[in-house]
Scaffold this active site. Structure first.
Site, mmCIF file in Angstrom:
data_model
loop_
_atom_site.group_PDB
_atom_site.id
_atom_site.type_symbol
_atom_site.label_atom_id
_atom_site.label_comp_id
_atom_site.label_asym_id
_atom_site.label_seq_id
_atom_site.Cartn_x
_atom_site.Cartn_y
_atom_site.Cartn_z
ATOM 1 N N ASP A 184 54.363 42.248 65.780
ATOM 2 C CA ASP A 184 55.267 42.864 66.750
ATOM 3 C C ASP A 184 54.779 43.495 67.961
ATOM 4 O OD1 ASP A 184 57.565 43.914 67.800
ATOM 5 O OD2 ASP A 184 58.254 44.547 65.822
ATOM 6 N N HIS A 228 59.804 43.829 69.904
ATOM 7 C CA HIS A 228 61.304 44.146 69.922
ATOM 8 C C HIS A 228 61.637 45.390 71.073
ATOM 9 C CE1 HIS A 228 60.231 47.216 67.022
ATOM 10 N NE2 HIS A 228 61.120 47.688 67.712
ATOM 11 N N SER A 273 58.998 53.099 67.962
ATOM 12 C CA SER A 273 58.645 51.723 68.089
ATOM 13 C C SER A 273 57.801 51.502 69.397
ATOM 14 C CB SER A 273 59.832 50.697 68.020
ATOM 15 O OG SER A 273 60.610 50.845 66.868
#
Length: 703
Positions: free
Chosen positions: A222, A85, A639
């Site tokens: 991810d 992402h 992240s």
């Protein structure tokens, strides 16, 4: 201080020490020795210098990824791992309907096939220092906001000039820490030629979608892979050029295939975006009711319209996938944070702590006449309604449609001198947005805005909607698109009141701007006073707990968080500390029955249904482990943060927190808050079995 009060304060200190044992987003250059000793007791073996100071320091492999995420260098040729992402916009920008890398994934089989990623970059932190004493000598503590901003800008420019004299490739910034009680200067080396190398299909990189976002258990793979390119002569930063070559770092993270077990040491280093753990109870009430609540409601309306159009047209989906993901992430975050604030009783706990600080003031006289809780209460009350309307305004009008973006750009370009004739032209960017979606979103948000303000306080254009279009906002939006110069790309616009007097888009923009100006006027009148009170509160907390190490709130500078691998009680039952391949296959099978967020390519189900995962199976459990839990401290910006084991080896990437961690931006709950990471073995497995990316696996030093 009376003996009884001294004993009570000591007890509070001890209970605080226990509660804060693993909490924290610590700066590395001045990591408290007590924190390092705690890390060692959990199983961390590298020396203190190997965290920050030495040439092979772990921090030298960690990067700020494009100003909104984190990443880690994992090879001698500059490969970077980050979350899927985080790389989403670069993947989207390189995708077309014919070559849909978001949907189908991507693998560059050679350096020549690696794709330029416009506007993406990585920054390496070179140095950090506390410059508070110098600023205090220059009178920063007696300045108002404008004077303070000027001083900081002047000092930053002076330091940048000095840094550039030594090395032109370096950049520097000054940021406040501890609510403005301290200031640190951080030096970076920034590489702007970043290229996409590998990504799994969206079905795996975003597996679970919004259904699983902020939830456990997770099976999302991810991650995405990029490469840093450098000047061929200097191995230093350079603008994109076909002649650039892969960057050769002095240090990179070693990928570990050994895995982890419950209780093992775990550490993240990355760039957490923003926390407000020193925030007062009044600030938290404002956040909950004036910001989170309206944000969640309005984004829900917008996303419902967006997803309808995205599911109907692949071209539209490609244009809006990244925008939708960004919007929905903080939609769910706002919902979850408010739920946690209420369920944990954070406002009450904060208020109780403030009562203790007030007692501490009475005993010691510390900050007497400065920190004033009654004044703080009144200041926040003055701002509340304006702050709520400002949130509603942003979520309704700011960057929510192409028309709104252009309208606010135009109003911002109008010269202050009405006699001066200037011009502006909007470029044709029609490949970046869809007209039908744009109009529907704009109309839906205009209708939704009505519920937040009294009828007599609605912007002027609502009278036009009622009088000329019988209350039909969609017809009004069509009218604006057709008749306003704002949507005529390439047309030279004369920026004067006279020239734009009859333009409906300009009149709309003026009405929208008037609402913002009114909110801003109220908010700015108390902004400095609130900031000053919050600064004093932070100072008082640090003094009150002076026997404890304290970290500053996150502000997108490099931070370390440490803890251990392990689960928690989820709905009264043990959560487990990892997920395995069998669990994702079960979800895929439910996706076949209609759960869209669990649908994936048949090859993925086949690969993850294997009877034998060989070297990718965990040595302890014998299973193919996908995602895992630690009690590391995490927030947005983390992240893509590398997750290291006790030897400083890479075991995964942080990509999310659990539902119970959503209040962590303001209150860390060690019992419930967890960091979710994707296992590096899962990443390499798909790189191997799906991507056949032998050259990359070899580059990582893996057999």
């Amino acid at each position: 201080m009376k003996k009884k009060n001294l004993l009570m304060a000591a007890a509070l200190m001890l209970s605080s020490a226990a509660a804060h044992a693993d909490e924290g987003m610590w700066t590395l250059y001045n990591l408290p020795q007590a924190v390092y000793e705690q890390m060692k007791s959990y199983g961390f073996s590298p020396s203190y210098d190997q965290l920050y100071k030495s040439d092979d320091a772990i921090k030298n492999a960690v990067v700020n990824f494009s100003g909104f995420c984190s990443g880690v260098v994992v090879s001698p040729d500059g490969l970077v791992f980050t979350n899927h992402h985080c790389g989403f916009e670069a993947i989207r920008a390189n995708s077309t309907v014919e070559h849909d890398y978001m949907l189908n994934g991507f693998y560059a089989k050679s350096f020549e096939e690696e794709l330029p990623s416009k506007n993406m970059f990585v920054s390496f932190m070179v140095d950090q220092q506390d410059i508070t004493p110098e600023l205090e000598k220059r009178g920063i503590n007696s300045m108002d906001r404008k004077e303070r901003e000027k001083l900081l800008n002047d000092v930053e420019n002076e330091m940048i000039k000095a840094v550039h004299a030594k090395d032109p490739s370096l950049e520097l910034e000054i940021k406040p820490f501890y609510e403005g009680n301290k200031y640190y200067a951080t030096t970076y080396r920034v590489f702007r030629d970043l290229r996409l190398v590998f990504t799994v299909p969206k079905s795996m990189g975003k597996f679970g979608g919004e259904t699983d976002n902020w939830m456990w258990p997770r099976q999302t793979c991810d991650y995405s892979v990029f490469r840093i390119y450098a000047d061929p002569n200097t191995n230093g930063p350079a603008a994109y050029n076909k002649q650039n070559v892969p960057y050769h770092p002095k240090h990179w993270a070693q990928v570990s295939m050994d895995g982890y077990k419950e209780g093992d040491f775990a550490m993240t280093i990355g760039y957490p975006g923003s926390t407000e753990r020193y925030l007062s109870s009044y600030g938290i009430r404002e956040m909950r009711d004036a910001e989170n609540a309206p944000r969640a409601q309005i984004r829900g309306v917008k996303q419902e319209v967006m997803i309808k159009h995205m599911r109907a047209d692949e071209g539209v989906r490609i244009k809006y996938d990244s925008k939708y993901a960004q919007s929905s992430n903080y939609w769910k975050n706002s919902l979850g944070m408010n739920k946690c604030i209420d369920s944990v009783g954070i406002v009450r706990q904060k208020a109780d702590f403030e009562d203790r600080i007030e007692e501490f003031q009475k005993w010691t006289g510390y900050l007497k006449g400065k920190l004033d809780f009654q004044k703080m209460k009144e200041l926040y009350a003055t701002r509340f309604d304006a702050d709520k309307l400002a949130t509603v305004w942003r979520e309704t009008f700011a960057r929510t449609s192409e028309f709104n973006t252009r309208a606010l750009t135009l109003i911002g370009m109008m010269p202050k001198d009405s006699k001066k004739k200037t011009y502006y032209t909007f470029t044709d960017n029609s490949d970046e947005w869809d007209e039908a979606l744009d109009k529907d979103v704009m109309a839906a948000l205009i209708d939704n805005y009505r519920q937040y303000v009294k009828k007599e306080e609605l912007p002027e254009f609502y009278k036009t909607i009622e009088g000329k279009f019988a209350g039909d906002s969609r017809k009004y939006v069509d009218y604006l698109y057709k008749n306003s110069v704002i949507m005529k790309s390439g047309k030279k616009i004369t920026l004067t009141e006279k020239a734009l007097a009859k333009d409906p888009g300009y009149q709309y923009a003026k009405a929208v701007k008037a609402v913002y100006d009114k909110c801003y006027g109220v908010m700015s009148s108390v902004y400095d006073a609130i900031e000053e009170q919050e600064k004093y509160l932070c100072d008082a907390k640090v003094r009150y707990e002076q026997e404890l190490p304290h970290y500053s709130d996150a502000n997108f500078t490099m931070r370390l968080s440490y803890g251990q691998v392990g689960g928690y009680l989820l709905n009264g039952e043990p959560s487990g500390y990892y997920t395995d391949a069998a669990s994702i296959v079960r979800k895929m099978e439910s996706g076949e029955k209609g759960t869209i967020d669990y649908q994936a390519e048949p090859i993925m189900k086949k690969l993850l249904s294997a009877n034998d995962f060989g070297k990718y199976a965990d040595k302890t459990t014998g299973k193919m482990q996908l995602c895992f839990l630690t009690n590391n401290d995490i927030t947005g910006g983390n992240s893509g943060s590398p997750m290291f084991d006790g030897k400083g080896r890479l075991i995964g990437l942080a990509f999310d927190g659990n539902w119970d961690s959503l209040s962590s931006d303001i209150w860390f709950d060690k019992r419930l808050a967890r960091c979710i990471g994707v296992d590096v073995r899962y990443m390499i497995y798909l790189m191997d079995k799906w991507g056949n990316a032998d050259r990359l696996i070899k580059e990582l030093g893996l057999k």
